[in-house]
Scaffold this motif. Structure first.
Motif, short mmCIF file in Angstrom:
data_model
loop_
_atom_site.label_atom_id
_atom_site.label_comp_id
_atom_site.label_asym_id
_atom_site.label_seq_id
_atom_site.Cartn_x
_atom_site.Cartn_y
_atom_site.Cartn_z
N GLY A 9 69.42 63.57 29.40
CA GLY A 9 70.81 63.65 29.81
C GLY A 9 71.37 62.37 30.40
O GLY A 9 72.59 62.27 30.63
N ARG A 10 70.51 61.39 30.64
CA ARG A 10 70.97 60.14 31.27
C ARG A 10 70.89 58.94 30.33
O ARG A 10 71.02 57.80 30.75
CB ARG A 10 70.15 59.87 32.54
CG ARG A 10 70.31 60.96 33.59
CD ARG A 10 69.37 60.78 34.77
NE ARG A 10 69.60 59.51 35.45
CZ ARG A 10 68.85 59.08 36.47
NH1 ARG A 10 67.83 59.83 36.89
NH2 ARG A 10 69.11 57.93 37.04
N ARG A 11 70.66 59.20 29.07
CA ARG A 11 70.48 58.10 28.12
C ARG A 11 71.76 57.30 27.91
O ARG A 11 71.73 56.07 27.78
CB ARG A 11 69.95 58.63 26.78
CG ARG A 11 68.48 59.02 26.86
CD ARG A 11 67.97 59.65 25.59
NE ARG A 11 66.58 60.07 25.75
CZ ARG A 11 65.93 60.83 24.88
NH1 ARG A 11 66.55 61.26 23.78
NH2 ARG A 11 64.67 61.16 25.10
N ASN A 12 72.89 57.99 27.85
CA ASN A 12 74.16 57.27 27.67
C ASN A 12 74.43 56.33 28.84
O ASN A 12 74.92 55.21 28.66
CB ASN A 12 75.31 58.27 27.52
CG ASN A 12 75.28 58.99 26.18
OD1 ASN A 12 74.69 58.49 25.23
ND2 ASN A 12 75.90 60.16 26.13
N ASP A 13 74.11 56.80 30.05
CA ASP A 13 74.30 55.96 31.23
C ASP A 13 73.36 54.75 31.19
O ASP A 13 73.74 53.65 31.59
CB ASP A 13 74.04 56.78 32.50
CG ASP A 13 74.35 55.99 33.76
OD1 ASP A 13 75.46 55.42 33.85
OD2 ASP A 13 73.48 55.92 34.65
N ALA A 14 72.15 54.95 30.68
CA ALA A 14 71.19 53.85 30.56
C ALA A 14 71.70 52.80 29.57
O ALA A 14 71.59 51.60 29.82
CB ALA A 14 69.84 54.39 30.11
N ARG A 26 69.20 52.84 36.64
CA ARG A 26 69.91 53.58 35.59
C ARG A 26 69.23 53.42 34.23
O ARG A 26 69.16 54.36 33.44
CB ARG A 26 71.35 53.10 35.52
CG ARG A 26 72.20 53.54 36.71
CD ARG A 26 73.50 52.76 36.76
NE ARG A 26 74.29 52.94 35.53
CZ ARG A 26 75.33 52.16 35.21
NH1 ARG A 26 75.69 51.17 36.02
NH2 ARG A 26 75.99 52.39 34.09
N GLY A 50 66.18 55.42 34.17
CA GLY A 50 66.53 56.84 34.11
C GLY A 50 66.81 57.31 32.69
O GLY A 50 66.97 58.51 32.45
N GLY A 51 66.85 56.37 31.75
CA GLY A 51 67.10 56.72 30.36
C GLY A 51 66.01 57.55 29.73
O GLY A 51 66.20 58.11 28.64
N VAL A 74 65.17 60.27 30.82
CA VAL A 74 65.68 61.64 30.93
C VAL A 74 66.78 61.82 29.88
O VAL A 74 67.75 61.05 29.86
CB VAL A 74 66.26 61.90 32.34
CG1 VAL A 74 66.82 63.33 32.43
CG2 VAL A 74 65.21 61.66 33.40
N ARG A 122 71.29 49.08 38.59
CA ARG A 122 71.34 49.10 37.13
C ARG A 122 69.94 49.25 36.53
O ARG A 122 69.76 49.89 35.49
CB ARG A 122 72.01 47.82 36.62
CG ARG A 122 73.52 47.82 36.87
CD ARG A 122 74.21 46.72 36.10
NE ARG A 122 75.66 46.84 36.22
CZ ARG A 122 76.43 46.01 36.92
NH1 ARG A 122 75.88 44.98 37.55
NH2 ARG A 122 77.73 46.19 36.97
#
Length: 322
Positions: free
Chosen positions: A70-75, A62, A65-66, A68, A59
């Motif tokens: 394209g990965r902000r929602n996952d963050a 993740r 990785g925010g 990036v 986690r």
């Protein structure tokens, strides 16, 4: 409830949580009272444990990785999974109290060592009495664990803690051990720091760091912040390591070997009763004094005050749980 009422209730709930964090931090700053106990009393213990144990390397990756796009929602999802808002607000309250209380205690230990350590003695003694009511010493495992806990604490309360020194590696280990205790009801991280001979060192360093930081903000040299800042960062790094290792290990032991683990932890507190006496004797020696009937009376009176405080908290805890 209307939208406007919802909007008002959110900041109010954060304020209440921040105040609960202050109560936890104040407890964590003194040996004998556990911030975990305060969390239990204030009704946030289960949420705290769930949030802390939800923090995993995956986690964290993740969240990082925010950066990036394209990965902000996952963050954001990862932050929600660890209840990040709760931890940040509660952590702010804890930090506020620790910084404030340790500054007071640093002065108290230097100028009023007898009543201060007497107060600690009472806190520790009453905590042991309260917790022993929950411990069973029936069976070989429990007895061995109890003897081991008492022996470790009693020996560490003597010259072992002093012998450890104050290197950065010791500071990291102390941070890991202390944070593992802070999330357990009844076990104080500050108590373990006292056992390791790191309590005065860390409270003094934290006070120095805050003073230096204020000085830097008002125009002082940044270089003065390096030494105390390095120690504080090392302690925090150790605390983070402790969250992923020791804290989880203790919880695993409680889940699989609850009775011997509790016997060990509570006996650790009993053995730690030696620490305030040893520390008081050392401080009196530094001041060119020795124990007298008057000083013993002051120590005992302060101990009674500390014990009453713990018993009141325990009484309130019983009311909350009933």
């Amino acid at each position: 409830m209307s939208t406007h009422e919802d909007e008002r209730s959110v900041p109010l709930s954060w304020l209440v949580l921040y105040l609960k964090g202050i109560c936890m931090g104040a407890a964590d700053a003194v040996p004998g009272v556990s911030g975990g106990t305060i969390a239990l009393v204030t009704g946030i213990y289960e949420r705290l444990i769930s949030a802390v144990t939800a923090i995993t390397p995956d986690r964290i990756g993740r969240v990082l990785g925010g950066v990036v796009p394209g990965r902000r929602n996952d963050a954001v999802d990862a932050l929600r999974e660890v209840d990040a808002g709760f931890l940040v607000v509660l952590g702010a309250g804890i930090a506020t109290a620790i910084i404030t209380v340790t500054r007071v205690l640093t002065v108290a230990i230097d100028q009023f060592p007898v009543p201060t350590f007497g107060f600690f003695f009472g806190l520790i003694a009453a905590s042991a009495i309260v917790l022993y009511a929950q411990v069973s010493l029936e069976g070989t495992r429990q007895l061995v664990a109890a003897v081991a806990g008492f022996t470790v604490a009693f020996v560490a309360s003597g010259s072992v803690g002093t012998a450890l020194g104050n290197s950065l590696s010791v500071t990291v280990v102390a941070g890991a051990i202390a944070v593992s205790a802070m999330i357990l009801p009844g076990i104080s991280g500050s108590l373990l720091l006292l056992l390791l001979g790191q309590y005065e060192y860390m409270t003094g360093t934290l006070s120095e760091f805050v003073d230096t930081l204020i000085d830097v903000v008002t125009g002082g040299p940044v270089s003065a912040l390096v030494e105390p800042g390095t120690i504080v960062v090392a302690f925090i790094a150790g605390a983070l390591v402790g969250l992923f290792t020791i804290a989880h290990a203790v919880r695993w032991a409680l889940e699989h070997y609850r009775r011997p683990t509790l016997a060990f932890l509570v006996s650790l507190i009993v053995g730690a009763l030696r620490a305030p006496v040893v520390k008081t004797t050392e401080k009196l020696g530094e001041l060119g004094q020795s124990w007298s009937l008057e000083l013993f009376g002051i120590f005992a009176l302060a101990a009674v005050v500390g014990a009453i405080l713990v018993l009141l908290v325990d009484r309130y805890t019983e009311v909350i749980e009933s």
